[in-house]
Scaffold this motif. Sequence first.
Motif, PDB file in Angstrom:
ATOM      1  N   ALA A 137       0.811  -1.218   0.000  1.00  0.00           N
ATOM      2  CA  ALA A 137       0.000   0.000   0.000  1.00  0.00           C
ATOM      3  C   ALA A 137       0.847   1.272   0.000  1.00  0.00           C
ATOM      4  CB  ALA A 137      -0.939   0.003   1.206  1.00  0.00           C
ATOM      5  N   ARG A 138       2.159   1.113   0.214  1.00  0.00           N
ATOM      6  CA  ARG A 138       3.028   2.286   0.253  1.00  0.00           C
ATOM      7  C   ARG A 138       3.197   2.885  -1.143  1.00  0.00           C
ATOM      8  NH1 ARG A 138       4.151   4.579   5.005  1.00  0.00           N
ATOM      9  NH2 ARG A 138       5.989   5.479   3.995  1.00  0.00           N
ATOM     10  N   VAL A 139       3.319   4.202  -1.201  1.00  0.00           N
ATOM     11  CA  VAL A 139       3.607   4.903  -2.448  1.00  0.00           C
ATOM     12  C   VAL A 139       4.791   5.844  -2.190  1.00  0.00           C
ATOM     13  CG1 VAL A 139       2.729   6.428  -4.246  1.00  0.00           C
ATOM     14  CG2 VAL A 139       1.177   4.819  -3.129  1.00  0.00           C
ATOM     15  N   PRO A 140       5.934   5.569  -2.862  1.00  0.00           N
ATOM     16  CA  PRO A 140       6.239   4.454  -3.753  1.00  0.00           C
ATOM     17  C   PRO A 140       6.309   3.112  -2.995  1.00  0.00           C
ATOM     18  CG  PRO A 140       7.931   6.187  -3.871  1.00  0.00           C
ATOM     19  CD  PRO A 140       7.076   6.487  -2.701  1.00  0.00           C
ATOM     20  N   THR A 141       6.149   2.035  -3.744  1.00  0.00           N
ATOM     21  CA  THR A 141       6.192   0.689  -3.161  1.00  0.00           C
ATOM     22  C   THR A 141       7.637   0.186  -3.120  1.00  0.00           C
ATOM     23  OG1 THR A 141       4.026   0.239  -4.105  1.00  0.00           O
ATOM     24  CG2 THR A 141       5.303  -1.661  -3.381  1.00  0.00           C
ATOM     25  N   PRO A 142       8.057  -0.432  -2.022  1.00  0.00           N
ATOM     26  CA  PRO A 142       9.413  -0.994  -1.991  1.00  0.00           C
ATOM     27  C   PRO A 142       9.534  -2.239  -2.853  1.00  0.00           C
ATOM     28  CG  PRO A 142       8.214  -1.641  -0.032  1.00  0.00           C
ATOM     29  CD  PRO A 142       7.318  -0.668  -0.766  1.00  0.00           C
ATOM     30  N   THR A 143      10.758  -2.615  -3.144  1.00  0.00           N
ATOM     31  CA  THR A 143      11.024  -3.936  -3.699  1.00  0.00           C
ATOM     32  C   THR A 143      10.827  -4.953  -2.574  1.00  0.00           C
ATOM     33  OG1 THR A 143      12.616  -3.073  -5.288  1.00  0.00           O
ATOM     34  CG2 THR A 143      12.765  -5.427  -4.747  1.00  0.00           C
ATOM     35  N   ILE A 144       9.912  -5.892  -2.763  1.00  0.00           N
ATOM     36  CA  ILE A 144       9.559  -6.845  -1.701  1.00  0.00           C
ATOM     37  C   ILE A 144      10.199  -8.199  -2.003  1.00  0.00           C
ATOM     38  CG2 ILE A 144       7.669  -8.046  -0.533  1.00  0.00           C
ATOM     39  CD1 ILE A 144       5.883  -5.626  -1.274  1.00  0.00           C
ATOM     40  N   ILE A 145      10.960  -8.715  -1.045  1.00  0.00           N
ATOM     41  CA  ILE A 145      11.583 -10.033  -1.157  1.00  0.00           C
ATOM     42  C   ILE A 145      10.924 -10.952  -0.137  1.00  0.00           C
ATOM     43  CG2 ILE A 145      13.714 -11.364  -1.012  1.00  0.00           C
ATOM     44  CD1 ILE A 145      15.267  -8.854  -1.687  1.00  0.00           C
ATOM     45  N   ARG A 146      10.319 -12.014  -0.609  1.00  0.00           N
ATOM     46  CA  ARG A 146       9.644 -12.981   0.261  1.00  0.00           C
ATOM     47  C   ARG A 146      10.524 -14.209   0.473  1.00  0.00           C
ATOM     48  NH1 ARG A 146       3.590 -12.891  -0.040  1.00  0.00           N
ATOM     49  NH2 ARG A 146       2.982 -10.900  -0.989  1.00  0.00           N
ATOM     50  N   PHE A 147      10.542 -14.700   1.700  1.00  0.00           N
ATOM     51  CA  PHE A 147      11.235 -15.944   2.041  1.00  0.00           C
ATOM     52  C   PHE A 147      10.195 -16.937   2.544  1.00  0.00           C
ATOM     53  CE2 PHE A 147      14.978 -13.463   1.617  1.00  0.00           C
ATOM     54  CZ  PHE A 147      16.066 -14.328   1.556  1.00  0.00           C
ATOM     55  N   PRO A 148       9.702 -17.825   1.676  1.00  0.00           N
ATOM     56  CA  PRO A 148       8.597 -18.712   2.048  1.00  0.00           C
ATOM     57  C   PRO A 148       8.889 -19.619   3.246  1.00  0.00           C
ATOM     58  CG  PRO A 148       8.875 -18.677  -0.324  1.00  0.00           C
ATOM     59  CD  PRO A 148      10.053 -17.957   0.260  1.00  0.00           C
ATOM     60  N   GLN A 149      10.159 -19.992   3.457  1.00  0.00           N
ATOM     61  CA  GLN A 149      10.503 -20.940   4.518  1.00  0.00           C
ATOM     62  C   GLN A 149      11.178 -20.284   5.712  1.00  0.00           C
ATOM     63  OE1 GLN A 149       9.345 -24.046   4.216  1.00  0.00           O
ATOM     64  NE2 GLN A 149       8.523 -23.339   2.250  1.00  0.00           N
ATOM     65  N   ALA A 150      11.200 -18.959   5.764  1.00  0.00           N
ATOM     66  CA  ALA A 150      11.959 -18.281   6.817  1.00  0.00           C
ATOM     67  C   ALA A 150      11.071 -17.807   7.948  1.00  0.00           C
ATOM     68  CB  ALA A 150      12.717 -17.091   6.247  1.00  0.00           C
ATOM     69  N   GLY A 151      11.548 -18.042   9.195  1.00  0.00           N
ATOM     70  CA  GLY A 151      10.929 -17.451  10.364  1.00  0.00           C
ATOM     71  C   GLY A 151      11.531 -16.079  10.629  1.00  0.00           C
ATOM     72  N   HIS A 152      11.290 -15.566  11.824  1.00  0.00           N
ATOM     73  CA  HIS A 152      11.704 -14.208  12.124  1.00  0.00           C
ATOM     74  C   HIS A 152      13.217 -14.021  12.041  1.00  0.00           C
ATOM     75  CE1 HIS A 152      11.090 -10.199  13.703  1.00  0.00           C
ATOM     76  NE2 HIS A 152      11.960 -10.411  14.682  1.00  0.00           N
ATOM     77  N   PHE A 153      13.974 -15.023  12.499  1.00  0.00           N
ATOM     78  CA  PHE A 153      15.428 -14.870  12.578  1.00  0.00           C
ATOM     79  C   PHE A 153      16.169 -15.472  11.388  1.00  0.00           C
ATOM     80  CE2 PHE A 153      13.878 -14.480  16.933  1.00  0.00           C
ATOM     81  CZ  PHE A 153      14.469 -13.277  17.293  1.00  0.00           C
ATOM     82  N   PHE A 154      15.452 -15.939  10.378  1.00  0.00           N
ATOM     83  CA  PHE A 154      16.044 -16.429   9.137  1.00  0.00           C
ATOM     84  C   PHE A 154      17.058 -17.548   9.366  1.00  0.00           C
ATOM     85  CE2 PHE A 154      14.183 -12.418   8.055  1.00  0.00           C
ATOM     86  CZ  PHE A 154      13.744 -12.563   6.748  1.00  0.00           C
ATOM     87  N   HIS A 155      16.749 -18.435  10.325  1.00  0.00           N
ATOM     88  CA  HIS A 155      17.643 -19.564  10.576  1.00  0.00           C
ATOM     89  C   HIS A 155      17.788 -20.407   9.309  1.00  0.00           C
ATOM     90  CE1 HIS A 155      17.812 -18.576  14.752  1.00  0.00           C
ATOM     91  NE2 HIS A 155      16.538 -18.842  14.976  1.00  0.00           N
ATOM     92  N   GLY A 156      19.013 -20.699   8.949  1.00  0.00           N
ATOM     93  CA  GLY A 156      19.289 -21.494   7.757  1.00  0.00           C
ATOM     94  C   GLY A 156      19.135 -20.748   6.451  1.00  0.00           C
ATOM     95  N   GLU A 157      18.816 -19.469   6.527  1.00  0.00           N
ATOM     96  CA  GLU A 157      18.551 -18.685   5.315  1.00  0.00           C
ATOM     97  C   GLU A 157      19.482 -17.475   5.187  1.00  0.00           C
ATOM     98  OE1 GLU A 157      16.127 -19.287   3.060  1.00  0.00           O
ATOM     99  OE2 GLU A 157      14.751 -20.668   4.041  1.00  0.00           O
ATOM    100  N   LEU A 158      20.466 -17.346   6.068  1.00  0.00           N
ATOM    101  CA  LEU A 158      21.258 -16.118   6.109  1.00  0.00           C
ATOM    102  C   LEU A 158      22.103 -15.907   4.849  1.00  0.00           C
ATOM    103  CD1 LEU A 158      22.339 -16.128   9.857  1.00  0.00           C
ATOM    104  CD2 LEU A 158      20.601 -14.681   8.770  1.00  0.00           C
ATOM    105  N   ALA A 159      22.658 -16.971   4.294  1.00  0.00           N
ATOM    106  CA  ALA A 159      23.443 -16.828   3.066  1.00  0.00           C
ATOM    107  C   ALA A 159      22.546 -16.378   1.921  1.00  0.00           C
ATOM    108  CB  ALA A 159      24.151 -18.133   2.722  1.00  0.00           C
ATOM    109  N   GLU A 160      21.358 -16.953   1.847  1.00  0.00           N
ATOM    110  CA  GLU A 160      20.400 -16.554   0.813  1.00  0.00           C
ATOM    111  C   GLU A 160      19.915 -15.125   1.041  1.00  0.00           C
ATOM    112  OE1 GLU A 160      17.962 -17.247  -2.636  1.00  0.00           O
ATOM    113  OE2 GLU A 160      19.747 -18.224  -1.806  1.00  0.00           O
ATOM    114  N   LEU A 161      19.734 -14.762   2.302  1.00  0.00           N
ATOM    115  CA  LEU A 161      19.336 -13.394   2.632  1.00  0.00           C
ATOM    116  C   LEU A 161      20.369 -12.403   2.101  1.00  0.00           C
ATOM    117  CD1 LEU A 161      17.411 -11.497   4.304  1.00  0.00           C
ATOM    118  CD2 LEU A 161      18.994 -11.825   6.215  1.00  0.00           C
ATOM    119  N   ARG A 162      21.609 -12.687   2.362  1.00  0.00           N
ATOM    120  CA  ARG A 162      22.682 -11.797   1.906  1.00  0.00           C
ATOM    121  C   ARG A 162      22.701 -11.695   0.383  1.00  0.00           C
ATOM    122  NH1 ARG A 162      29.120 -12.561   3.458  1.00  0.00           N
ATOM    123  NH2 ARG A 162      29.940 -10.997   1.994  1.00  0.00           N
ATOM    124  N   ALA A 163      22.596 -12.833  -0.295  1.00  0.00           N
ATOM    125  CA  ALA A 163      22.668 -12.846  -1.752  1.00  0.00           C
ATOM    126  C   ALA A 163      21.499 -12.097  -2.391  1.00  0.00           C
ATOM    127  CB  ALA A 163      22.709 -14.285  -2.260  1.00  0.00           C
TER     128      ALA A 163
END
Length: 210
Positions: A177-203
């Motif tokens: 709903a924001r104007v302008p809208t941010p680039t949104i990156i979704r992590f389907p398998q990630a919880g709040h702390f991104f356990h196991g997803e940190l390398a992918e988060l960085r990339a």
Amino acid sequence: MISTLMKEVTQLINGPAGKLEVALSEPTSEERSAWGIVCHPHPLHGGTMQNKVVTTLAKTFQGMGVTTVRFNFRGVMRSEGRFDQGNGELDDLLAVIDWVQQERIKNEIWLAGFSFGAYIVAKAATQIPVSKLVTVAPPVQHFPMQHLPPITCPWVLVQGELDDVVPPQEVFAWAEARVPTPTIIRFPQAGHFFHGELAELRARIAEALV
């Protein structure tokens, strides 16, 4: 104190409520004319600049050639003062920005924050010139983010879809709903702390910021 892991120098600087503990890290690729400043999660819930998402954000900036600063908000570890509901913490961030600009005033400012830190950097981006903004798991239901003015700089928002701290669908609805809208990156398998997803988060953040 010097950490060999992140090639960082930690020191105390003057802040609005006393000394602030900051960690300065040099870039790990060809240097850009930019400062990257990263803000940590909620101080009353164990948030510090040593949080793994925070250090991942710092490494992302470093890998893009940006000199990076993490710091502890007032009342956290060696930083003086007491928690101030996000108001004083914004002042802490602005003090860190002033401090880095005393050395290289013409450098761009890149901001990144995780959870509570995402709220703080988003507020800052509505008040000062920011060249790039990254918000990870912004706490849209816990702090008054609905009332933030437009954020006009390039902005990447990251959200795990299994987050049990920040409601993902409410974050997505807010962002879309924001104007302008941010680039949104979704992590389907990630919880709040991104356990196991940190390398992918960085990339994925680095790819979105190019």
